[in-house]
Design a protein around this motif. Structure first.
Motif, PDB file in Angstrom:
ATOM      1  N   LYS A 134      44.416  44.168  42.777  1.00 62.16           N
ATOM      2  CA  LYS A 134      43.728  44.246  41.484  1.00 62.16           C
ATOM      3  C   LYS A 134      44.521  43.496  40.412  1.00 62.16           C
ATOM      4  N   GLU A 135      45.825  43.702  40.395  1.00 63.60           N
ATOM      5  CA  GLU A 135      46.665  42.999  39.413  1.00 63.60           C
ATOM      6  C   GLU A 135      46.656  41.495  39.664  1.00 63.60           C
TER       7      GLU A 135
ATOM      8  N   ALA B 171      44.340  39.760  41.281  1.00 62.23           N
ATOM      9  CA  ALA B 171      42.999  39.224  41.021  1.00 62.23           C
ATOM     10  C   ALA B 171      42.743  39.079  39.527  1.00 62.23           C
ATOM     11  N   THR B 172      43.243  40.013  38.749  1.00 70.35           N
ATOM     12  CA  THR B 172      43.088  39.928  37.290  1.00 70.35           C
ATOM     13  C   THR B 172      43.832  38.700  36.753  1.00 70.35           C
ATOM     14  N   ALA B 173      45.054  38.496  37.213  1.00 63.86           N
ATOM     15  CA  ALA B 173      45.833  37.324  36.791  1.00 63.86           C
ATOM     16  C   ALA B 173      45.143  36.038  37.222  1.00 63.86           C
TER      17      ALA B 173
ATOM     18  N   LEU C 201      41.879  35.557  37.793  1.00 56.52           N
ATOM     19  CA  LEU C 201      40.676  35.334  36.987  1.00 56.52           C
ATOM     20  C   LEU C 201      41.015  34.833  35.589  1.00 56.52           C
ATOM     21  N   LEU C 202      42.040  35.399  34.980  1.00 53.67           N
ATOM     22  CA  LEU C 202      42.451  34.961  33.652  1.00 53.67           C
ATOM     23  C   LEU C 202      42.902  33.503  33.690  1.00 53.67           C
TER      24      LEU C 202
END
Length: 137
Positions: A8-9, A11-13, A15-16
């Motif tokens: 999750k961490e 994937a968030t990085a 996507l950003l």
């Protein structure tokens, strides 16, 4: 076992970074089209292959150093600085080629000379590769 929190961490990085890189690419495209002496949008819509090749080369030449910056930076502001520098270098390279080597580039692109589109694309990609290779810190 699958590490959902870690994914999750990450994937968030991802996507950003992807969104920011995409926004920089779109900004570069508009700035590049603004500084060229011909109207890529109209020419490409009319089927001008030369304009399409030149613009595609400029985009590839810009995205190459973005990929390098993404892999060599940790923080978003640092990436943004490298992305801005890469855009400036690409635009300066195009302007220098236009003023020194190809003062007739507008007419040649508008006339659909494929060779000039390939030449411009090649220069943009070469500059992008050098730009990317220099981004090691």
């Amino acid at each position: 076992m699958f590490d959902f929190i870690g994914f999750k961490e990450g994937a968030t990085a991802f996507l950003l970074a992807f969104v920011v890189a995409g926004l920089f690419t779109i900004a570069f495209k508009y700035i590049y089209q603004w500084i060229t002496p011909y109207n890529e949008k109209a020419l490409i819509r009319a089927g001008n292959v030369s304009a399409a090749i030149a613009l595609a080369g400029a985009l590839i030449g810009y995205v190459l150093p973005l990929a390098s910056a993404l892999s060599h930076t940790v923080r978003l502001p640092e990436f943004a600085a490298w992305a801005a520098l890469a855009g400036v270098i690409q635009i300066v390279a195009f302007t220098a080629v236009r003023l020194v080597a190809l003062p007739d580039v507008k007419a040649r692109i508008e006339n659909g000379e494929t060779s000039i589109g390939i030449y411009l694309a090649g220069i943009s990609i070469a500059v992008g590769l050098l730009n990317a290779a220099c981004m090691t810190s």
